[in-house]
Each structure stands twice: as C-alpha cells, then as structure tokens.
Design an enzyme around this catalytic site. Sequence first.
Site, mmCIF file in Angstrom:
data_model
loop_
_atom_site.group_PDB
_atom_site.id
_atom_site.type_symbol
_atom_site.label_atom_id
_atom_site.label_comp_id
_atom_site.label_asym_id
_atom_site.label_seq_id
_atom_site.Cartn_x
_atom_site.Cartn_y
_atom_site.Cartn_z
ATOM 1 N N GLY A 1 31.562 38.219 51.929
ATOM 2 C CA GLY A 1 30.592 37.887 50.815
ATOM 3 C C GLY A 1 29.890 36.775 50.816
ATOM 4 O O GLY A 1 29.223 36.256 49.987
ATOM 5 N N ASP B 1 32.611 54.002 51.611
ATOM 6 C CA ASP B 1 31.546 54.292 52.417
ATOM 7 C C ASP B 1 30.317 54.347 51.981
ATOM 8 O O ASP B 1 29.883 55.377 51.383
ATOM 9 C CB ASP B 1 32.258 55.296 53.013
ATOM 10 C CG ASP B 1 31.468 55.471 54.757
ATOM 11 O OD1 ASP B 1 30.447 55.030 54.824
ATOM 12 O OD2 ASP B 1 32.139 56.538 55.361
ATOM 13 N N LYS C 1 20.346 44.324 60.436
ATOM 14 C CA LYS C 1 20.795 43.494 61.977
ATOM 15 C C LYS C 1 20.939 44.911 62.767
ATOM 16 O O LYS C 1 21.708 46.025 62.530
ATOM 17 C CB LYS C 1 22.192 42.946 61.597
ATOM 18 C CG LYS C 1 22.652 42.257 63.078
ATOM 19 C CD LYS C 1 23.926 41.393 63.108
ATOM 20 C CE LYS C 1 24.895 41.881 62.544
ATOM 21 N NZ LYS C 1 25.794 40.523 62.479
#
Length: 251
Positions: free
Chosen positions: A48, A83, A146
């Site tokens: 988080g 998911d 990323k």
Amino acid sequence: MAGKDEYYNKAKQQGYRSRAAYKLQQLDEMEDLLSHGDRVVDLGAAPGGWLQVASERVGTGTVIGVDLQRIDSLEGVETIKGDMTDEGTRGEIIERIGEADTVLSDMAPNMTGEYSLDQARSVHLARQAFETAREILTPGGDLVVKVFEGRDLDALRDDMEAEFEYVRTTSPAASREESSEVYLIAKGFLTAPVEAGQRLTVGIKDVGSEGDGIAKVEGFTVFVPDAGEDESAEIEIEEVKPNFAFAKRLD
C-alpha cells in the site's frame, strides 16, 4: 545495515508501508501524474505504499487498490481483493470508479533468479496492466508500469506509444542502484476514432480561429488546413491527440 537503505529507513520514519512510496513521489514530480480530484487505480497495490502517496495527492479524489493479497485498510482508499486480469475484478473496478484518470502498476513477478524468465514475466505483468488501462482509462488519462530491462521491452513500448500521446522510459532515484527495473510513463490516452495514416473523406463543418477547417468524425474534431466551411475534402490523418487530430489534404 545489511539489506536496508536510505529510502527503507525514511519510509519507516515517515509511516509509509514501503520504500516504493518514494518512487511514485518522484515519478509524479517528473510527469505530473496525480492531481487533486483524480480517480486512480493501483494494480498489484499491496502493501500500500503507492496507495498512500496517491491518496495524499488526489485529496478528495478516488483511489482504488487491487491485489490478490489482502491490503490492510487505509483511510480514504478502497481496496479490491482479486486478480486484475479477471473479468469480474475489472467489472468491479468499473462499477466503483467508472473511468480512471491514472492507472498505476508497480507489480513485479515472483523472482526465480533466472533473469530471462523474470524479465519475461515482468513484461507480461506490464502488458496486463496496459490492457486493463485500455479498458478503464478516460481519454487523456495516464499509465505507469514497472518492467525489467531486456527482451520485448521495446515492443511493449511501441504498443503503448500507439495508444498514448507519448511514452517515457525512466528510473526514479528511489530505485535501487543494482536494480534493472524501469518505469514506462504513458501520457495522454488516445481514444480517437481515427489513427495516424488513415485516409478518409470528410465534410468541413466550420472554420477555426487559426483558419483551419473543422471536420467531425464520430463527434471527434479533425483540423484540416486550407479547407472552407461546407466543403468536402480528401484527407490523411497526420497526428492524433486525446481530443482532436491534425490532417493534411490529399485533393
């Protein structure tokens, strides 16, 4: 201390859940990703750290974190355990937020120690985030993902460049020096009904203040040089922006 560094210690002192919080701070400062009132979705958000930074910067906006792992509650942040590639999870995101102004992903694969495999998995995760962003981003919205440097990174960037106004590859100072991670920052999501290189015939509805003709394609504005009102023109799209496009005349 072994295994700890400046950002790890700083995160502990300032109450961030991970050192990665400073990566998002730095990326935001580079590219102005988060604004007051924005709607933000953070994919793979546990524990988080990015959610904390996003919440601070959007204020009264909406921040949703999605992860397979449980995310401990954060004030002002909604979480979804699921998911992100699952249709039901994406449906829940859309139900809660409608469209997002920014989609974030700091996801990394479970590391095997075999770089080529880990790198390929990182590209796969980045592509999943990209596909999710295509479904939920508002026109002009931004995406941050990323990925590890290596094979297929250029192909991913090329695909993203086709969908956004521009894409930048960068590495924030908070990334570890030994890390091969980079971030692709994609700005200005394009949802136009036209694309660069497309040829079509349009009717000129008006003339803009700069003298260019204004055509509409499915309600989308296309600027056409040397075209007058009520004229028909054969054009080729040259450049597409989130809310309008530029064309050249072919006739």
